[in-house]
Design a protein around this motif. Structure first.
Motif, PDB file in Angstrom:
ATOM      1  N   ARG A 206       9.874 -22.281  -1.361  1.00 16.94           N
ATOM      2  CA  ARG A 206       9.423 -20.977  -1.353  1.00 16.94           C
ATOM      3  C   ARG A 206       8.047 -20.902  -0.685  1.00 16.94           C
ATOM      4  O   ARG A 206       7.124 -20.961  -1.366  1.00 16.94           O
ATOM      5  N   LEU A 207       8.289 -20.754   0.600  1.00 14.01           N
ATOM      6  CA  LEU A 207       6.970 -20.658   1.294  1.00 14.01           C
ATOM      7  C   LEU A 207       6.506 -19.293   1.628  1.00 14.01           C
ATOM      8  O   LEU A 207       5.301 -19.121   2.006  1.00 14.01           O
ATOM      9  N   LYS A 208       7.018 -18.240   1.363  1.00 12.07           N
ATOM     10  CA  LYS A 208       6.675 -17.008   1.249  1.00 12.07           C
ATOM     11  C   LYS A 208       7.656 -16.261   0.547  1.00 12.07           C
ATOM     12  O   LYS A 208       8.923 -16.518   0.225  1.00 12.07           O
ATOM     13  N   SER A 209       7.364 -15.181  -0.253  1.00 11.18           N
ATOM     14  CA  SER A 209       8.270 -14.160  -0.953  1.00 11.18           C
ATOM     15  C   SER A 209       9.080 -13.575  -0.033  1.00 11.18           C
ATOM     16  O   SER A 209       8.844 -13.226   1.002  1.00 11.18           O
ATOM     17  N   GLY A 210      10.270 -13.476  -0.541  1.00 11.97           N
ATOM     18  CA  GLY A 210      11.255 -12.648   0.141  1.00 11.97           C
ATOM     19  C   GLY A 210      12.445 -13.506   0.128  1.00 11.97           C
ATOM     20  O   GLY A 210      12.711 -14.535  -0.460  1.00 11.97           O
ATOM     21  N   LEU A 211      13.192 -13.214   1.039  1.00 12.48           N
ATOM     22  CA  LEU A 211      14.663 -13.759   1.341  1.00 12.48           C
ATOM     23  C   LEU A 211      14.410 -15.384   1.659  1.00 12.48           C
ATOM     24  O   LEU A 211      13.510 -15.436   2.612  1.00 12.48           O
ATOM     25  N   PRO A 212      15.231 -16.197   1.485  1.00 10.74           N
ATOM     26  CA  PRO A 212      15.249 -17.580   1.873  1.00 10.74           C
ATOM     27  C   PRO A 212      15.285 -17.677   3.478  1.00 10.74           C
ATOM     28  O   PRO A 212      15.239 -18.707   4.019  1.00 10.74           O
ATOM     29  N   ALA A 213      16.400 -16.642   3.825  1.00  8.08           N
ATOM     30  CA  ALA A 213      16.606 -16.691   5.498  1.00  8.08           C
ATOM     31  C   ALA A 213      15.404 -16.527   6.365  1.00  8.08           C
ATOM     32  O   ALA A 213      15.497 -16.876   7.532  1.00  8.08           O
ATOM     33  N   ARG A 214      14.211 -15.960   5.641  1.00  6.74           N
ATOM     34  CA  ARG A 214      12.942 -15.670   6.356  1.00  6.74           C
ATOM     35  C   ARG A 214      11.922 -16.571   6.200  1.00  6.74           C
ATOM     36  O   ARG A 214      10.841 -16.256   6.607  1.00  6.74           O
ATOM     37  N   SER A 215      12.233 -17.688   5.612  1.00  9.83           N
ATOM     38  CA  SER A 215      11.066 -18.494   5.109  1.00  9.83           C
ATOM     39  C   SER A 215      10.892 -19.778   5.661  1.00  9.83           C
ATOM     40  O   SER A 215      10.090 -20.683   5.248  1.00  9.83           O
ATOM     41  N   GLY A 216      11.879 -20.263   6.547  1.00 11.51           N
ATOM     42  CA  GLY A 216      11.844 -21.445   7.395  1.00 11.51           C
ATOM     43  C   GLY A 216      10.443 -21.537   8.109  1.00 11.51           C
ATOM     44  O   GLY A 216      10.084 -20.502   8.901  1.00 11.51           O
ATOM     45  N   LEU A 217       9.996 -22.701   8.444  1.00 13.50           N
ATOM     46  CA  LEU A 217       8.636 -22.873   9.063  1.00 13.50           C
ATOM     47  C   LEU A 217       9.042 -22.744  10.712  1.00 13.50           C
ATOM     48  O   LEU A 217       8.046 -22.386  11.662  1.00 13.50           O
ATOM     49  N   ALA A 218      10.332 -23.215  10.987  1.00  9.08           N
ATOM     50  CA  ALA A 218      10.707 -22.983  12.248  1.00  9.08           C
ATOM     51  C   ALA A 218      10.666 -21.484  12.812  1.00  9.08           C
ATOM     52  O   ALA A 218      10.486 -21.283  13.628  1.00  9.08           O
ATOM     53  N   ARG A 219      10.706 -20.523  11.730  1.00  2.00           N
ATOM     54  CA  ARG A 219      10.746 -18.959  12.283  1.00  2.00           C
ATOM     55  C   ARG A 219       9.233 -18.685  12.677  1.00  2.00           C
ATOM     56  O   ARG A 219       9.091 -17.890  13.675  1.00  2.00           O
ATOM     57  N   LEU A 220       8.217 -19.453  12.045  1.00  2.00           N
ATOM     58  CA  LEU A 220       6.838 -19.016  12.549  1.00  2.00           C
ATOM     59  C   LEU A 220       6.529 -19.918  13.919  1.00  2.00           C
ATOM     60  O   LEU A 220       5.947 -19.319  14.539  1.00  2.00           O
ATOM     61  N   ALA A 221       7.099 -20.817  14.024  1.00  2.00           N
ATOM     62  CA  ALA A 221       6.906 -21.984  15.128  1.00  2.00           C
ATOM     63  C   ALA A 221       7.624 -21.135  16.480  1.00  2.00           C
ATOM     64  O   ALA A 221       7.523 -21.876  17.504  1.00  2.00           O
ATOM     65  N   ALA A 222       8.651 -20.572  16.319  1.00  2.11           N
ATOM     66  CA  ALA A 222       9.628 -20.207  17.422  1.00  2.11           C
ATOM     67  C   ALA A 222       9.049 -19.567  18.454  1.00  2.11           C
ATOM     68  O   ALA A 222       9.259 -19.816  19.798  1.00  2.11           O
ATOM     69  N   TRP A 223       8.195 -18.716  18.091  1.00  6.68           N
ATOM     70  CA  TRP A 223       7.305 -17.942  19.444  1.00  6.68           C
ATOM     71  C   TRP A 223       6.628 -18.751  20.086  1.00  6.68           C
ATOM     72  O   TRP A 223       6.551 -18.727  21.095  1.00  6.68           O
TER      73      TRP A 223
END
Length: 544
Positions: A206-223
């Motif tokens: 649980r890195l952020k509130s919301g859907l698990p599909a949007r909480s991976g650290l790779a999503r933050l670092a992708a850009w």
């Protein structure tokens, strides 16, 4: 308890499998079908990072938040293989949790609880597979979730996990309705197949509130990953073009087209082969580039690295170049907070999906809460300050638990047969010596007695009663027998000056004023006579 026909969950009710029927023991011992070369579960030959452009990245993230995470998970896997900074800081965050020694916490009063604790340690915690399970579950930090299959061993003594098998996250999907239930991909079912209970350990950090599909650290670092790939390509192009001096060929006004072609070929050959021939009438000049710099590329790459460090471990000081030890220590505290949150969430997953089911099927539904696994994070503390506080407060009645002191020291609870440190034994009490009767009670005698001079008068003789005495000791005793009358006038004058003085400076002035009139003649004569006799007694010729 587990039976031959059905399995009861932690609530005491029979468990139902993915097919809607009662869960059978044999379903827990079979492995799930592996990915195939073709079909929705095939994982071979996919790539997203190669030639990644902003449009495709935006589409990949959009599909991921809608439930189709296949391309995003492929990109997350490739980022750990291609981007050094991302792989480094993500590995640091994972290893910080993987290195924690798990402990059991729970009720210890009942004999059954102790039996359960021994079983958990023997069948789960003390096995090498448990460490591999921790590593596999921590993969969810980057991708948003991690799934590990439990292959049960249903022996006659106890049911226990025989193996923990990691599955690639791309063989799973979230349900289309809530995007919160993880399911297994299937060719014949677009919504996926539900997972059997007791069969899976699913860790969704649980890195952020919301859907698990949007909480991976790779999503933050992708850009940052995509922009850094552009920066590195541009940097390599810059070095290739401007890293070598410009080769400038010169030909005369009467040069023919063939001569120009020869010169151009020679200039190109110098760049690739470092060798060329040209006619004597032609000239090649090497012009060094000026005004160009690699600083913009280096600065951009460094900036993106720091943003990745902030996203993964919450700071840059311990991952990148720091400016001071104090700043690094402050930043490390931020990383400790993240580490504790990761450890608590992973422990909650282990208890909910492994420890509680294991206890329920072996010891009954009512025993599942007897013990819980914890991953305690050691918080750095000032050990000297802690020891000083305990030294002062415990004697005053402060009650402190021993485990709260052992934890910051990094010490574990000793077992019954362990050799432990203990305080040194107290020295045996010695019998008190009889003190001689005090002299007549006067104000001066009381002052001298409080001073407790061990080398003066009655005190000296009392201490040396049992010791052997020589001529010098006898001489000292004789000289010091009546020292009070000689010293009394001096002490009385100093005491009176101290009583009349209103400040320390006034007392110093009074001492300086009376120094010339103090009656020290008798005391000085006694000291001089004693010194002379002592020196004579020690001379060799005096004893002949």
């Amino acid at each position: 308890m587990a039976t031959s026909t059905s399995i009861l969950g932690i609530d005491g009710r029979p468990l139902v499998g993915a097919d809607g029927l009662a869960l059978k023991p044999r379903a827990l011992t079979r492995e799930v079908e592996l990915p195939t070369i073709s079909g929705v579960r095939q994982l071979f030959g996919e790539t997203v990072a190669a030639g990644l452009l902003p449009g495709r990245l935006a589409a990949t993230l959009r599909r991921a938040q809608e439930g189709d995470m296949r391309d995003f998970l492929t990109l997350a896997e490739e980022m750990e293989e291609r981007e050094l900074q991302y792989a480094s800081v993500l590995s640091t965050r994972k290893r910080a949790i993987a290195g924690i020694e798990p402990v059991l916490k729970g009720r210890q009063a009942k004999q059954k609880a102790d039996e359960i604790a021994d079983a958990i340690r023997e069948d789960i915690l003390d096995r090498p597979e448990f460490g591999e399970l921790i590593d596999d579950l921590l993969d969810g930090l980057g991708k948003g979730y991690a799934a590990v299959e439990i292959i049960w061993e249903t022996g006659a003594r106890r049911w226990r996990p025989a193996r923990f098998k990691r599955h690639d996250p791309r063989v799973f999907q979230f349900d289309r309705e809530t995007l919160s239930e993880l399911r297994l991909r299937a060719d014949a079912n677009a919504d996926g197949v539900p997972l059997d209970p007791l069969k899976w350990i699913i860790h969704c950090p649980r890195l952020k509130s919301g859907l698990p599909a949007r909480s991976g650290l790779a999503r933050l670092a992708a850009w940052a990953f995509m922009m850094k790939s552009f920066t590195m390509k541009d940097w390599m192009t810059f070095l290739e073009v401007y890293g070598m001096p410009l080769r400038l060929g010169k030909y005369g006004p009467g040069a023919s087209a063939e001569d120009k072609a020869v010169l151009l070929r020679a200039v190109r050959d110098l760049g690739s082969d470092a060798a060329a021939i040209i006619p004597l009438s032609m000239e090649i000049e090497f012009v060094e580039s000026k005004g160009f710099s690699e600083k913009p590329f280096e600065g951009m790459a460094d900036y993106l690295d720091k943003q990745i460090s902030k996203a993964i471990i919450g700071q840059t000081m311990t991952a990148d170049a720091g400016s001071s030890k104090a700043q690094a220590e402050v930043h490390d505290l931020v990383r400790t907070d993240i580490k504790k949150a990761d450890a608590d969430q992973l422990a909650a997953t282990l208890n909910r999906m492994l420890i509680e089911p294991y206890v329920a099927v072996n010891f009954g539904p009512n025993a599942h809460g007897a013990w819980r696994v914890a991953l305690p994070v050691r918080v750095a503390r000032d050990i000297t300050a802690l020891a000083d506080a305990l030294h002062k407060l415990v004697p005053l009645g402060l009650k402190v638990r021993q485990d709260e002191v052992r934890e910051p020291l990094g010490l574990t609870d000793p077992e019954d047969d362990d050799e432990v440190l203990s305080p040194p034994a107290a020295a045996p009490a010695t019998p008190e010596r009889a003190t001689p009767a005090p002299p007549p009670a006067t104000a001066l005698n009381s002052l001298f007695d409080r001073a407790g001079c061990p080398g003066c008068g009655e005190t000296r003789r009392a201490l040396n009663t049992a010791a052997e005495t020589d001529e010098i000791d006898k001489l000292v005793d004789e000289l010091m027998a009546d020292w009070r009358p000689d010293l009394a006038p001096i002490v009385e004058a100093v005491t009176e000056a101290a009583a009349q003085a209103q400040s320390y400076a006034a007392f110093e002035e009074a001492l300086n004023a009376m120094a010339a009139t103090l009656p020290v003649a008798r005391l000085a004569r006694r000291i001089a006579v004693g010194t002379l006799i002592g020196r004579a007694a020690k001379r060799p010729e005096a004893s002949e």
